[in-house]
Write a protein that holds these residues in place. Structure first.
Motif, mmCIF file in Angstrom:
data_model
loop_
_atom_site.group_PDB
_atom_site.id
_atom_site.type_symbol
_atom_site.label_atom_id
_atom_site.label_comp_id
_atom_site.label_asym_id
_atom_site.label_seq_id
_atom_site.Cartn_x
_atom_site.Cartn_y
_atom_site.Cartn_z
ATOM 1 N N UNK A 157 1.025 -1.242 0.031
ATOM 2 C CA UNK A 157 -0.274 0.420 -0.211
ATOM 3 C C UNK A 157 0.823 1.810 0.039
ATOM 4 N N UNK A 158 1.966 1.396 0.248
ATOM 5 C CA UNK A 158 2.792 2.600 -0.114
ATOM 6 C C UNK A 158 3.091 2.703 -0.936
ATOM 7 N N UNK A 159 3.747 1.302 -1.597
ATOM 8 C CA UNK A 159 4.829 1.908 -2.834
ATOM 9 C C UNK A 159 4.349 0.049 -3.785
ATOM 10 N N UNK A 160 5.523 0.548 -4.508
ATOM 11 C CA UNK A 160 5.506 -0.467 -5.626
ATOM 12 C C UNK A 160 7.243 -0.977 -5.918
ATOM 13 N N UNK A 161 7.243 -2.425 -5.872
ATOM 14 C CA UNK A 161 9.144 -2.854 -6.400
ATOM 15 C C UNK A 161 8.753 -2.776 -7.983
ATOM 16 N N UNK A 162 9.823 -3.333 -8.540
ATOM 17 C CA UNK A 162 10.486 -3.359 -10.058
ATOM 18 C C UNK A 162 9.504 -3.937 -10.868
ATOM 19 N N UNK A 163 9.284 -5.495 -10.377
ATOM 20 C CA UNK A 163 7.953 -5.925 -10.989
ATOM 21 C C UNK A 163 6.402 -5.561 -10.729
ATOM 22 N N UNK A 164 6.546 -5.521 -9.614
ATOM 23 C CA UNK A 164 4.673 -4.853 -8.984
ATOM 24 C C UNK A 164 4.734 -3.936 -9.821
ATOM 25 N N UNK A 165 5.669 -2.922 -10.440
ATOM 26 C CA UNK A 165 5.522 -1.562 -10.654
ATOM 27 C C UNK A 165 5.122 -2.009 -12.491
ATOM 28 N N UNK A 166 5.919 -2.823 -12.972
ATOM 29 C CA UNK A 166 5.653 -3.112 -14.546
ATOM 30 C C UNK A 166 4.047 -4.078 -14.441
ATOM 31 N N UNK A 167 3.683 -5.568 -13.867
ATOM 32 C CA UNK A 167 2.377 -5.139 -13.536
ATOM 33 C C UNK A 167 1.688 -4.874 -13.236
ATOM 34 N N UNK A 168 1.915 -3.344 -12.282
ATOM 35 C CA UNK A 168 0.560 -2.414 -12.208
ATOM 36 C C UNK A 168 0.711 -1.959 -13.779
ATOM 37 N N UNK A 169 1.772 -1.816 -14.865
ATOM 38 C CA UNK A 169 1.271 -0.824 -16.099
ATOM 39 C C UNK A 169 0.219 -1.786 -16.418
ATOM 40 N N UNK A 207 18.146 -10.808 -13.940
ATOM 41 C CA UNK A 207 17.882 -12.200 -13.485
ATOM 42 C C UNK A 207 16.843 -11.838 -11.842
ATOM 43 N N UNK A 208 17.289 -10.203 -11.866
ATOM 44 C CA UNK A 208 17.135 -9.773 -10.331
ATOM 45 C C UNK A 208 16.122 -8.057 -10.232
ATOM 46 N N UNK A 209 16.288 -7.524 -12.077
ATOM 47 C CA UNK A 209 15.767 -6.657 -11.943
ATOM 48 C C UNK A 209 14.461 -6.292 -13.421
ATOM 49 N N UNK A 210 13.531 -5.190 -14.249
ATOM 50 C CA UNK A 210 13.215 -5.016 -15.449
ATOM 51 C C UNK A 210 12.948 -3.158 -15.266
ATOM 52 N N UNK A 211 13.079 -3.079 -16.311
ATOM 53 C CA UNK A 211 12.150 -1.542 -16.221
ATOM 54 C C UNK A 211 12.010 -1.453 -18.049
ATOM 55 N N UNK A 212 11.671 -0.229 -18.434
ATOM 56 C CA UNK A 212 10.588 0.315 -19.808
ATOM 57 C C UNK A 212 11.217 0.891 -20.057
ATOM 58 N N UNK A 213 11.545 0.888 -21.778
ATOM 59 C CA UNK A 213 12.865 1.677 -22.205
ATOM 60 C C UNK A 213 11.866 3.002 -23.059
ATOM 61 N N UNK A 214 12.738 4.430 -22.579
ATOM 62 C CA UNK A 214 11.639 5.440 -23.760
ATOM 63 C C UNK A 214 12.069 5.526 -24.937
ATOM 64 N N UNK A 232 17.050 5.593 -22.427
ATOM 65 C CA UNK A 232 16.980 6.521 -21.127
ATOM 66 C C UNK A 232 15.266 4.933 -21.185
ATOM 67 N N UNK A 233 15.064 5.250 -19.442
ATOM 68 C CA UNK A 233 14.377 3.981 -18.878
ATOM 69 C C UNK A 233 13.929 4.245 -17.862
ATOM 70 N N UNK A 234 12.464 3.566 -18.018
ATOM 71 C CA UNK A 234 11.688 3.840 -17.003
ATOM 72 C C UNK A 234 11.699 2.943 -16.327
ATOM 73 N N UNK A 235 11.229 3.073 -13.893
ATOM 74 C CA UNK A 235 11.285 1.870 -13.175
ATOM 75 C C UNK A 235 10.965 2.186 -12.062
ATOM 76 N N UNK A 236 11.415 1.205 -10.950
ATOM 77 C CA UNK A 236 11.129 1.416 -10.151
ATOM 78 C C UNK A 236 12.037 0.517 -9.591
ATOM 79 N N UNK A 237 13.094 1.127 -9.050
ATOM 80 C CA UNK A 237 14.206 1.225 -8.036
ATOM 81 C C UNK A 237 14.889 1.792 -7.093
ATOM 82 N N UNK A 238 15.006 1.579 -5.668
ATOM 83 C CA UNK A 238 15.760 2.503 -5.127
ATOM 84 C C UNK A 238 16.123 3.910 -5.210
ATOM 85 N N UNK A 239 15.033 5.183 -4.736
ATOM 86 C CA UNK A 239 14.063 5.337 -3.864
ATOM 87 C C UNK A 239 13.235 4.785 -4.581
ATOM 88 N N UNK A 240 12.777 4.888 -5.808
ATOM 89 C CA UNK A 240 11.122 4.217 -6.723
ATOM 90 C C UNK A 240 11.289 4.485 -7.456
#
Length: 235
Positions: free
Chosen positions: A68-80, A130-137, A146-154
């Motif tokens: 409820x406070x935010x998203x991790x990398x695969x949670x973010x892509x799943x939300x999209x 094996x440990x991350x996912x991002x979306x290319x801009x 250039x890309x968008x992702x959820x990685x610390x801090x957000x």
């Protein structure tokens, strides 16, 4: 529902600059698929409230599994993905899995092609390791991405180094410029927009079938900055 590559990237931008990285964010309590946050239409207002409550010293390790406070990398892509393909009335499909398998999952759904080799990335490509996912801009002329992702801090826009290894690349400069311009509150706390060379070497690629996600605005032929201008524009 009509959808396009522009719609996909615009949706991906919605949580940018106001959503913190939460380990397990977007996953269910069993940690085996989509949780409530990955199956809501629109941005959860609690994400921004949590962002506002945090300072520049935010440590994601202190907030693991705070659903409820935010998203991790695969949670973010799943939300999209949920926001692109589902509607308010249905329970929806499960788009959240571990980062390594997320691109494979979307290919198995018949949405595009998965390849363990990538070069010449395009806007909307989903890159997995094996440990991350991002979306290319977009990819800059110096080979930086250039890309968008959820990685610390957000959830944020970032850039890779140039293919030559130059740290201050075209992509990192664009990430800094647009974060400062469009997400000033985020930039005040978290101005770091760089990521390492592994983002150019350690990832596999999922690319949309054009009939699933048509490039109606010609993003494939535009520069990363032009793509940003389009996807940050409302409507």
């Amino acid at each position: 529902m009509n959808r396009s590559l522009t719609d996909f990237l615009r949706t991906a931008m919605e949580p940018v600059g106001s959503t913190m990285y939460i380990w397990g964010g977007g996953w269910n309590s069993e940690d085996n698929g989509s949780g409530e946050d990955a199956k809501i239409i629109g941005v959860n207002p609690n994400w921004k409230k949590f962002f506002i409550s945090q300072g520049s010293d935010y440590d994601y390790k202190e907030h693991r599994y705070e659903h409820g406070n935010g998203l991790d990398c695969s949670g973010y892509v799943g939300w999209v993905m949920y926001n692109i393909f589902e509607n308010k009335s249905g329970a929806g499909l499960n788009y959240v899995t571990n980062a390594e398998n997320q691109g494979k999952l979307f290919a198995e759904m018949g949405l595009g092609e998965y390849s363990e080799e990538f070069s010449g990335v395009k806007p909307g490509d989903i890159m997995t390791s094996n440990d991350h996912v991002y979306i290319v801009i977009g990819e800059c002329t110096d080979g930086s991405i250039l890309f968008v992702h959820s990685s610390p801090p957000g959830v944020q826009i970032c850039g890779t180094p140039a293919k030559s290894g130059l740290y201050y690349s075209c992509a990192t400069e664009l990430a800094k410029k647009y974060t400062q311009k469009c997400f000033p509150e985020w930039y005040k706390k978290f101005s770091y927009c760089h990521r390492g060379m592994s983002y150019l070497t350690d990832f596999s690629r999922f690319r949309w079938y054009p009939e699933i996600m048509p490039d109606t605005d010609g993003l494939y032929s535009k520069t990363p900055e032009e793509v940003l201008e389009i996807i940050l524009r409302k409507g």
